[in-house]
Design an enzyme around this catalytic site. Structure first.
Site, PDB file in Angstrom:
ATOM      1  N   CYS A 282      -6.382  52.153 -12.566  1.00 23.22           N
ATOM      2  CA  CYS A 282      -7.083  53.181 -11.807  1.00 23.22           C
ATOM      3  C   CYS A 282      -6.791  53.078 -10.316  1.00 23.22           C
ATOM      4  O   CYS A 282      -7.689  52.790  -9.513  1.00 23.22           O
ATOM      5  CB  CYS A 282      -8.570  53.066 -12.081  1.00 23.22           C
ATOM      6  N   GLU A 283      -5.581  53.274  -9.935  1.00 25.10           N
ATOM      7  CA  GLU A 283      -5.186  53.310  -8.528  1.00 25.10           C
ATOM      8  C   GLU A 283      -3.965  54.211  -8.418  1.00 25.10           C
ATOM      9  O   GLU A 283      -3.061  54.133  -9.251  1.00 25.10           O
ATOM     10  CB  GLU A 283      -4.769  51.920  -8.039  1.00 25.10           C
TER      11      GLU A 283
ATOM     12  N   TYR B  78       6.376  46.378  -2.236  1.00 23.22           N
ATOM     13  CA  TYR B  78       7.525  46.416  -1.321  1.00 23.22           C
ATOM     14  C   TYR B  78       8.255  47.755  -1.345  1.00 23.22           C
ATOM     15  O   TYR B  78       9.393  47.831  -0.874  1.00 23.22           O
ATOM     16  CB  TYR B  78       8.552  45.340  -1.705  1.00 23.22           C
TER      17      TYR B  78
ATOM     18  N   ARG C 144       6.132  44.749  -7.686  1.00 23.94           N
ATOM     19  CA  ARG C 144       7.161  44.942  -6.653  1.00 23.94           C
ATOM     20  C   ARG C 144       7.267  46.397  -6.161  1.00 23.94           C
ATOM     21  O   ARG C 144       7.364  46.629  -4.965  1.00 23.94           O
ATOM     22  CB  ARG C 144       8.530  44.443  -7.131  1.00 23.94           C
TER      23      ARG C 144
ATOM     24  N   TYR D  10      10.583  37.575  -9.548  1.00 24.16           N
ATOM     25  CA  TYR D  10       9.346  38.059  -8.924  1.00 24.16           C
ATOM     26  C   TYR D  10       8.671  39.132  -9.781  1.00 24.16           C
ATOM     27  O   TYR D  10       8.144  40.111  -9.267  1.00 24.16           O
ATOM     28  CB  TYR D  10       9.629  38.550  -7.488  1.00 24.16           C
TER      29      TYR D  10
ATOM     30  N   GLY E 175      17.827  33.484  -0.637  1.00 28.05           N
ATOM     31  CA  GLY E 175      17.750  34.820  -0.055  1.00 28.05           C
ATOM     32  C   GLY E 175      18.829  35.806  -0.442  1.00 28.05           C
ATOM     33  O   GLY E 175      18.742  36.989  -0.098  1.00 28.05           O
TER      34      GLY E 175
ATOM     35  N   GLY F  30      16.903  31.806  -5.539  1.00 26.07           N
ATOM     36  CA  GLY F  30      15.880  32.224  -6.508  1.00 26.07           C
ATOM     37  C   GLY F  30      16.334  33.485  -7.200  1.00 26.07           C
ATOM     38  O   GLY F  30      16.952  33.470  -8.273  1.00 26.07           O
ATOM     39  N   ARG F  31      16.099  34.612  -6.522  1.00 27.82           N
ATOM     40  CA  ARG F  31      16.359  35.932  -7.102  1.00 27.82           C
ATOM     41  C   ARG F  31      17.752  36.057  -7.714  1.00 27.82           C
ATOM     42  O   ARG F  31      17.905  36.583  -8.814  1.00 27.82           O
ATOM     43  CB  ARG F  31      16.189  36.984  -5.996  1.00 27.82           C
TER      44      ARG F  31
ATOM     45  N   GLU G 124      18.681  26.911  -1.901  1.00 30.02           N
ATOM     46  CA  GLU G 124      17.452  27.246  -2.640  1.00 30.02           C
ATOM     47  C   GLU G 124      17.509  28.663  -3.208  1.00 30.02           C
ATOM     48  O   GLU G 124      16.681  29.513  -2.867  1.00 30.02           O
ATOM     49  CB  GLU G 124      16.236  27.149  -1.698  1.00 30.02           C
TER      50      GLU G 124
HETATM   51  N1  LLP Z   1      13.382  29.243  -0.132  1.00 28.82           N
HETATM   52  C1  LLP Z   1      12.268  29.612   0.534  1.00 28.82           C
HETATM   53  C2  LLP Z   1      11.719  28.728   1.550  1.00 28.82           C
HETATM   54  C3  LLP Z   1      11.666  30.851   0.227  1.00 28.82           C
HETATM   55  O1  LLP Z   1      10.582  31.215   0.888  1.00 28.82           O
HETATM   56  C4  LLP Z   1      12.226  31.686  -0.774  1.00 28.82           C
HETATM   57  C5  LLP Z   1      11.604  32.961  -1.113  1.00 28.82           C
HETATM   58  C6  LLP Z   1      13.386  31.238  -1.440  1.00 28.82           C
HETATM   59  C7  LLP Z   1      13.950  30.013  -1.088  1.00 28.82           C
HETATM   60  C8  LLP Z   1      14.055  32.034  -2.514  1.00 28.82           C
HETATM   61  O2  LLP Z   1      14.522  33.242  -2.026  1.00 28.82           O
HETATM   62  P1  LLP Z   1      15.406  34.216  -2.962  1.00 28.82           P
HETATM   63  O3  LLP Z   1      16.743  33.522  -3.199  1.00 28.82           O
HETATM   64  O4  LLP Z   1      14.664  34.421  -4.214  1.00 28.82           O
HETATM   65  O5  LLP Z   1      15.523  35.450  -2.151  1.00 28.82           O
HETATM   66  N2  LLP Z   1       8.214  38.498  -3.887  1.00 28.82           N
HETATM   67  C9  LLP Z   1       9.323  39.006  -3.090  1.00 28.82           C
HETATM   68  C10 LLP Z   1      10.260  37.911  -2.649  1.00 28.82           C
HETATM   69  C11 LLP Z   1       9.575  36.794  -1.895  1.00 28.82           C
HETATM   70  C12 LLP Z   1      10.502  35.688  -1.479  1.00 28.82           C
HETATM   71  C13 LLP Z   1       9.754  34.556  -0.899  1.00 28.82           C
HETATM   72  N3  LLP Z   1      10.547  33.429  -0.553  1.00 28.82           N
HETATM   73  C14 LLP Z   1      10.017  40.099  -3.886  1.00 28.82           C
HETATM   74  O6  LLP Z   1       9.596  40.415  -4.998  1.00 28.82           O
HETATM   75  O7  LLP Z   1      10.975  40.704  -3.396  1.00 28.82           O
END
Ligand code: LLP
Length: 427
Positions: A343-344, A317, A313, A372, A240, A276-277, A274
């Protein structure tokens, strides 16, 4: 050499390679990733948490290209997966099953069986019915499923409403009081072992205080359950951590690590994270070419060859993502809506954006598109998926080729009762 995206001789480069050259060689729209930046991000993350020796499970959903996963796997990372598809992606890219955590509110019994056979580290279980299903599947196979019960700490992560997950009104996890009951009752079950707690309060988090509150609540519950005889081995604090798209001020890695330390130190619990981003956003761009510039009375539209099907995105969002011409023209900035050919009216990459003057044929890069981006794209309007390229030490590799129109349409079949006539356009 500067790593990541930087300007050289007035042109945007990736790890020393001109993005103009890449666009010429591979066309547009195209995703470009910097391997050096991916590596440097993971290294920084590993360093910030070194004392806690965590299992860092990269959240595949942010960018699940095999080359990206393999980059992290080679450096010792694990994976956070949410589907059988992601399980196969992680294993194929070389992530050992013992470093894979399986999250998600809707795991099917088939997916559970697959993950049990692979031998994943833990199932992050989000409800009682899911725990019962997992117990059934494991029992049938004579296995004991390792479980991290996902706790919803009811903390507001103060992020976009579609990516906040830790409030009681969100579908994720179980409330603390309920988690306590489930964990205590589960001591009787022979085919599941609750050995961890997990939490994840949202994504693109820019304030450290919700983290502190959530981690403290989860750690307290962990200790309480351990005292009650639940064999708690570790806590999984999710991901997150936010990045800078425009002018956000996310906590730096140090502040985030201090929040984790404050909850974990002296507990004896192991740690899973965990991210990601944070690992991938900055390491990717989406390259696009301006097709037309259309001047209206209210504003100008830069119509580019990337669209909401490539990068959703901004539309989904209201996300602000930087758009930079690869070779900025001289002259005062102007205001553009940067839009795609779909076309939107929702098909835009940026609205009312001040950019140096654009002309047909110009190349632009959408920044922070490594997370993402490609993973959320679709083939809407029959626009084939854009290719993904990995740059490393002056070399460029196609790590997913551009999809062909044939392969896109070739998945369709006429029903048996329709007139079958071979298409002159398809093989
Ligand atoms: N762990 C769990 C259980 C999650 O649901 C997520 C992301 C992560 C880890 C990784 O989170 P991060 O470190 O990437 O924030 N598509 C959206 C973001 C959706 C995130 C969903 N869950 C966007 O483009 O902003």
């Amino acid at each position: 050499m500067t790593i990541g995206f930087h300007t050289k001789n007035g042109v945007l480069h990736c790890d020393g390679v001109s993005l103009e050259r890449i666009a010429r060689d591979h066309g547009t729209p195209t995703w470009v990733y910097s391997q050096a930046l991916l590596e440097s991000r993971l290294r920084e993350f590993q360093k910030a948490f070194a004392k806690l020796d965590p299992t860092i499970c990269y959240a595949l959903k942010a960018n699940s290209n095999q080359a990206v996963i393999a980059t992290f796997a080679a450096m010792g990372a694990g994976a956070d997966i949410v589907s059988a598809g992601e399980l196969v992606r992680a294993l194929s890219a070389g992530v050992p099953a013992s470093k894979i955590v399986f999250a998600g509110v809707g795991k099917t019994e088939d997916e559970m069986a697959l993950a049990l056979d692979a031998g994943v580290l833990q199932f992050n279980v989000e409800s009682e019915p899911e725990l019962e299903a997992l117990a059934r599947v494991a029992k049938k196979r004579g296995q004991v499923a390792p479980v991290a019960l996902r706790v919803n700490p009811d903390v507001d992560a103060k992020t976009h409403r579609k990516i906040t997950t830790g409030k009681s009104e969100n579908k994720f996890g179980v409330e603390i009081a309920h988690a306590r009951k489930i964990a205590l009752a589960a001591r009787k079950l022979k085919s599941v072992r609750i050995e961890a707690l997990s939490t994840h309060i949202g994504s693109q988090i820019t304030d450290v205080s919700p983290y502190r509150a959530a981690f403290a609540r989860v750690a307290a519950l962990g200790k309480e359950l351990r005292e009650a005889g639940v064999p708690m081995a570790r806590l999984d604090f999710g991901g997150g951590l936010g990045v800078v798209y425009q002018n956000e001020t996310p906590p730096d890695l140090g502040a985030y690590a201090r929040a984790v330390h404050a909850a974990i130190d002296k507990t004896g619990f192991g740690l899973v994270l965990e991210p990601g981003r944070w690992l991938v956003a900055d390491a990717g761009v989406l390259l696009a070419r301006v097709i037309y510039v259309k001047k209206g009375s209210a504003k100008s539209f830069a119509i580019v060859d990337a669209a909401m099907n490539d990068l959703i995105r901004p539309t989904l969002y209201e996300a602000w993502m930087a758009i930079e011409p690869l070779r900025p023209r001289k002259g005062a900035k102007r205001v553009y809506d940067v839009v795609g050919p779909i076309c939107e009216s929702g098909d835009y990459l940026a609205q009312a954006r001040k950019i140096t003057p654009l002309d047909a044929g110009d190349l632009v890069a959408v920044r922070q598109a490594g997370a993402y981006g490609a993973v959320m794209s679709s083939a809407y309007n029959s626009r084939p998926l854009a290719p993904e390229l990995l740059v490393n030490k002056g070399k460029v590799a196609v790590v997913r080729p551009r999809q062909s129109v044939e392969s896109l349409i070739g998945l369709d079949r006429l029903a048996p009762w329709q007139r079958q006539k071979p298409s002159p356009y398809l093989d």
